[in-house]
Design an enzyme around this catalytic site. Structure first.
Site, PDB file in Angstrom:
ATOM      1  N   GLY A  11       0.834  -1.209   0.000  1.00 36.86           N
ATOM      2  CA  GLY A  11       0.000   0.000   0.000  1.00 36.86           C
ATOM      3  C   GLY A  11       0.868   1.259   0.000  1.00 36.86           C
ATOM      4  N   ARG A  72       0.845  -5.044  -5.788  1.00 35.67           N
ATOM      5  CA  ARG A  72       0.873  -6.296  -5.021  1.00 35.67           C
ATOM      6  C   ARG A  72       1.200  -7.365  -6.075  1.00 35.67           C
ATOM      7  NH1 ARG A  72      -0.745  -4.063   0.082  1.00 35.67           N
ATOM      8  NH2 ARG A  72      -2.623  -2.829  -0.120  1.00 35.67           N
ATOM      9  N   GLY A 102       5.785  -2.391   3.588  1.00 36.34           N
ATOM     10  CA  GLY A 102       5.376  -2.945   4.875  1.00 36.34           C
ATOM     11  C   GLY A 102       5.903  -4.363   5.078  1.00 36.34           C
ATOM     12  N   ASP A 103       5.326  -5.081   6.041  1.00 35.08           N
ATOM     13  CA  ASP A 103       5.890  -6.392   6.398  1.00 35.08           C
ATOM     14  C   ASP A 103       5.770  -7.419   5.275  1.00 35.08           C
ATOM     15  OD1 ASP A 103       3.133  -6.410   6.884  1.00 35.08           O
ATOM     16  OD2 ASP A 103       3.319  -8.088   8.277  1.00 35.08           O
ATOM     17  N   THR A 125       4.335   2.409   5.956  1.00 32.65           N
ATOM     18  CA  THR A 125       2.914   2.059   5.894  1.00 32.65           C
ATOM     19  C   THR A 125       2.167   2.974   6.851  1.00 32.65           C
ATOM     20  OG1 THR A 125       1.268   0.420   6.593  1.00 32.65           O
ATOM     21  CG2 THR A 125       3.449   0.136   7.501  1.00 32.65           C
ATOM     22  N   ASP A 127      -0.157   2.142   8.610  1.00 30.80           N
ATOM     23  CA  ASP A 127      -0.661   1.342   9.741  1.00 30.80           C
ATOM     24  C   ASP A 127       0.244   1.362  10.974  1.00 30.80           C
ATOM     25  OD1 ASP A 127      -2.606   0.625   7.912  1.00 30.80           O
ATOM     26  OD2 ASP A 127      -1.610  -1.234   7.357  1.00 30.80           O
ATOM     27  N   ASP A 129       2.333  -0.755  11.910  1.00 34.78           N
ATOM     28  CA  ASP A 129       2.257  -2.065  12.570  1.00 34.78           C
ATOM     29  C   ASP A 129       3.544  -2.877  12.409  1.00 34.78           C
ATOM     30  OD1 ASP A 129       1.955  -2.370   9.852  1.00 34.78           O
ATOM     31  OD2 ASP A 129       0.290  -3.780   9.970  1.00 34.78           O
ATOM     32  N   GLY A 170      -5.925   0.791   9.256  1.00 32.98           N
ATOM     33  CA  GLY A 170      -4.928   0.236  10.176  1.00 32.98           C
ATOM     34  C   GLY A 170      -4.749  -1.251  10.000  1.00 32.98           C
ATOM     35  N   ARG A 171      -5.459  -1.828   9.050  1.00 33.12           N
ATOM     36  CA  ARG A 171      -5.442  -3.278   8.790  1.00 33.12           C
ATOM     37  C   ARG A 171      -5.802  -4.023  10.069  1.00 33.12           C
ATOM     38  NH1 ARG A 171      -2.876  -6.067   4.122  1.00 33.12           N
ATOM     39  NH2 ARG A 171      -1.857  -4.124   3.559  1.00 33.12           N
TER      40      ARG A 171
HETATM   41  P1  ADP Z   1       2.850  -4.479   2.621  1.00 26.91           P
HETATM   42  O1  ADP Z   1       4.269  -4.498   2.193  1.00 26.91           O
HETATM   43  O2  ADP Z   1       2.312  -3.076   2.712  1.00 26.91           O
HETATM   44  O3  ADP Z   1       2.613  -5.302   3.868  1.00 26.91           O
HETATM   45  P2  ADP Z   1       1.657  -6.604   1.010  1.00 26.91           P
HETATM   46  O4  ADP Z   1       1.368  -7.508   2.161  1.00 26.91           O
HETATM   47  O5  ADP Z   1       0.624  -6.500  -0.052  1.00 26.91           O
HETATM   48  O6  ADP Z   1       1.984  -5.109   1.444  1.00 26.91           O
HETATM   49  O7  ADP Z   1       3.014  -7.128   0.330  1.00 26.91           O
HETATM   50  C1  ADP Z   1       3.555  -6.485  -0.805  1.00 26.91           C
HETATM   51  C2  ADP Z   1       4.149  -7.524  -1.730  1.00 26.91           C
HETATM   52  O8  ADP Z   1       5.188  -8.223  -1.055  1.00 26.91           O
HETATM   53  C3  ADP Z   1       3.203  -8.628  -2.187  1.00 26.91           C
HETATM   54  O9  ADP Z   1       2.399  -8.227  -3.256  1.00 26.91           O
HETATM   55  C4  ADP Z   1       4.174  -9.718  -2.585  1.00 26.91           C
HETATM   56  O10 ADP Z   1       4.736  -9.463  -3.867  1.00 26.91           O
HETATM   57  C5  ADP Z   1       5.269  -9.560  -1.555  1.00 26.91           C
HETATM   58  N1  ADP Z   1       5.007 -10.506  -0.471  1.00 26.91           N
HETATM   59  C6  ADP Z   1       4.045 -10.451   0.477  1.00 26.91           C
HETATM   60  N2  ADP Z   1       4.068 -11.549   1.262  1.00 26.91           N
HETATM   61  C7  ADP Z   1       5.076 -12.322   0.793  1.00 26.91           C
HETATM   62  C8  ADP Z   1       5.601 -13.602   1.171  1.00 26.91           C
HETATM   63  N3  ADP Z   1       5.099 -14.283   2.187  1.00 26.91           N
HETATM   64  N4  ADP Z   1       6.659 -14.082   0.459  1.00 26.91           N
HETATM   65  C9  ADP Z   1       7.181 -13.371  -0.558  1.00 26.91           C
HETATM   66  N5  ADP Z   1       6.715 -12.179  -0.979  1.00 26.91           N
HETATM   67  C10 ADP Z   1       5.679 -11.659  -0.320  1.00 26.91           C
HETATM   68  O1  F6P Z   2      -1.669  -1.199   4.707  1.00 25.32           O
HETATM   69  C1  F6P Z   2      -2.233   0.033   4.370  1.00 25.32           C
HETATM   70  C2  F6P Z   2      -3.720  -0.129   4.134  1.00 25.32           C
HETATM   71  O2  F6P Z   2      -4.247   1.112   3.723  1.00 25.32           O
HETATM   72  C3  F6P Z   2      -4.512  -0.674   5.329  1.00 25.32           C
HETATM   73  O3  F6P Z   2      -4.756   0.323   6.295  1.00 25.32           O
HETATM   74  C4  F6P Z   2      -5.740  -1.191   4.639  1.00 25.32           C
HETATM   75  O4  F6P Z   2      -6.386  -2.187   5.403  1.00 25.32           O
HETATM   76  C5  F6P Z   2      -5.169  -1.760   3.359  1.00 25.32           C
HETATM   77  O5  F6P Z   2      -3.948  -1.077   3.116  1.00 25.32           O
HETATM   78  C6  F6P Z   2      -6.041  -1.615   2.146  1.00 25.32           C
HETATM   79  O6  F6P Z   2      -5.415  -2.299   1.107  1.00 25.32           O
HETATM   80  P1  F6P Z   2      -5.795  -2.144  -0.442  1.00 25.32           P
HETATM   81  O7  F6P Z   2      -5.035  -0.984  -0.978  1.00 25.32           O
HETATM   82  O8  F6P Z   2      -5.311  -3.424  -1.044  1.00 25.32           O
HETATM   83  O9  F6P Z   2      -7.265  -1.968  -0.516  1.00 25.32           O
END
Ligand code: ADP
Ligand code: F6P
Length: 319
Positions: A11, A72, A102-103, A125, A127, A129, A170-171
């Protein structure tokens, strides 16, 4: 290391551009080259790289969103995708990568590191978090954006003696909701980290009503339930009629605050410099105003704790 790259993933959050700028300018300051990867890990797999010179990052420090775009990428969760990305990086002569996200993005970064490609993560992020840093880039801007909206809602809530539920992002975490609740002087905060009893909340609302509270604001974290679900629970349990406002994606946009801009600049510079001296598999953080490095895994193995002091404040100060 002569050439590194930077990408934004997951995000978007205000301050991403300031972090990109800091990575690029730190490269130039140290006589290194920097490439931008477009569309996060999707662009990495496809080798969608663009050279970033000093002009390419001029005038972006205060712009919301990300000039590199974000995505993503389900493909990057597969080993084949990671290997393809490493091939593209090698072909372009790129020797290290800064991942801003993010994570989830860190899990992808860890896969690169495990396959021998140097990578450093910057926590970004709204959030907040992520353990390993007091604050993430974007959090301060998001709470200020939400605060501005809640201040306006209070005017109308007060004029009509109404009960308002404000759903914030905030997820699965309540950091945004809690800060907004304290900063706006809201009467109640509902977050995933605290057990919720609708019955008890209704008792408290009754008490406030009897004590001539003319209006009530509840700040609700999206990770608990939707504003609409909470509205119908309050209606069914005690006949309360509440109005709902969902702040939504507005919280992810806009110019970063000075706090986020400074944090992004510090993180970007420190990330690039850490790569230059051979650090990898680490995330940048800021703890008690000092730059620190932690293993990327910290982001998903350690739970960031919410402040009990702030939780107590909402209750105390809305008496
Ligand atoms: P954020 O980084 O904000 O937490 P996402 O959870 O959507 O956002 O993760 C961003 C991208 O990171 C995903 O679209 C994917 O390409 C990669 N990613 C997420 N989880 C994993 C995972 N378990 N292993 C490898 N790549 C991942
Ligand atoms: O991680 C940032 C965030 O805006 C969260 O607060 C929310 O739950 C999520 O991303 C929304 O994700 P998307 O952009 O995939 O709708």
């Amino acid at each position: 290391m002569k050439r590194i790259a930077v990408l934004t993933s997951g995000g978007d959050a205000p301050g991403m551009n300031a972090a990109i700028r800091a990575v690029v300018r730190t490269c130039l300051y140290n006589g290194k080259e920097c490439y931008g990867v477009r569309r996060g890990y999707e662009g990495l797999i496809e080798g969608d790289f663009i050279p970033l010179d000093r002009a390419a990052v001029g005038g972006i420090i205060h712009r919301g969103g990300t000039i590199l775009k974000t995505a993503r990428s389900p493909r990057f969760k597969e080993q084949e995708g990671v290997q393809q990305a490493i091939n593209k990086l090698n072909e372009a002569g790129i020797e290290g990568l800064v991942v801003i996200g993010g994570d989830g993005s860190y899990r992808g970064a860890k896969d690169l590191d495990s396959m021998g490609f140097p990578v450093i993560g910057i926590p970004c992020t709204i959030d907040n978090d992520i353990a390993g840093t007091d604050e993430t880039i974007g959090f301060d801007t998001a709470i200020n954006t939400a605060l501005e909206a809640v201040i306006k809602l209070r005017d109308t809530a007060s004029s009509h003696d109404r009960l308002f539920i404000v759903e914030v992002m905030g997820r699965n975490a309540g950091f945004v909701a809690l800060e907004v609740a304290v900063a706006s002087g809201a009467e109640y905060v509902v977050i995933p980290e605290l057990p919720l009893s609708i019955g008890r909340l209704c008792d408290q609302l009754n008490y406030s009503h009897k004590n001539n509270k003319s209006h009530t604001l509840i700040i609700l974290a999206e990770g608990v339930m939707s504003g609409e679900q909470m509205r119908s629970k309050l209606q069914d349990t005690a006949g309360y009629e509440a109005r709902v406002t969902v702040l939504g994606y507005i919280q992810r946009g806009g110019a970063p605050t000075s706090k986020d801009t400074v944090l992004a600049s510090r993180f970007g510079a420190y990330a690039a410099e850490s790569l230059f001296v051979g650090k990898t598999g680490l995330m940048i953080g800021c703890i008690s105003n000092r730059m620190v490095l932690s293993p990327l895994e910290r982001a998903w193995t350690e739970h960031k704790t919410i402040s009990p002091e702030l939780i107590g404040l909402v209750e105390k100060l809305s008496v």
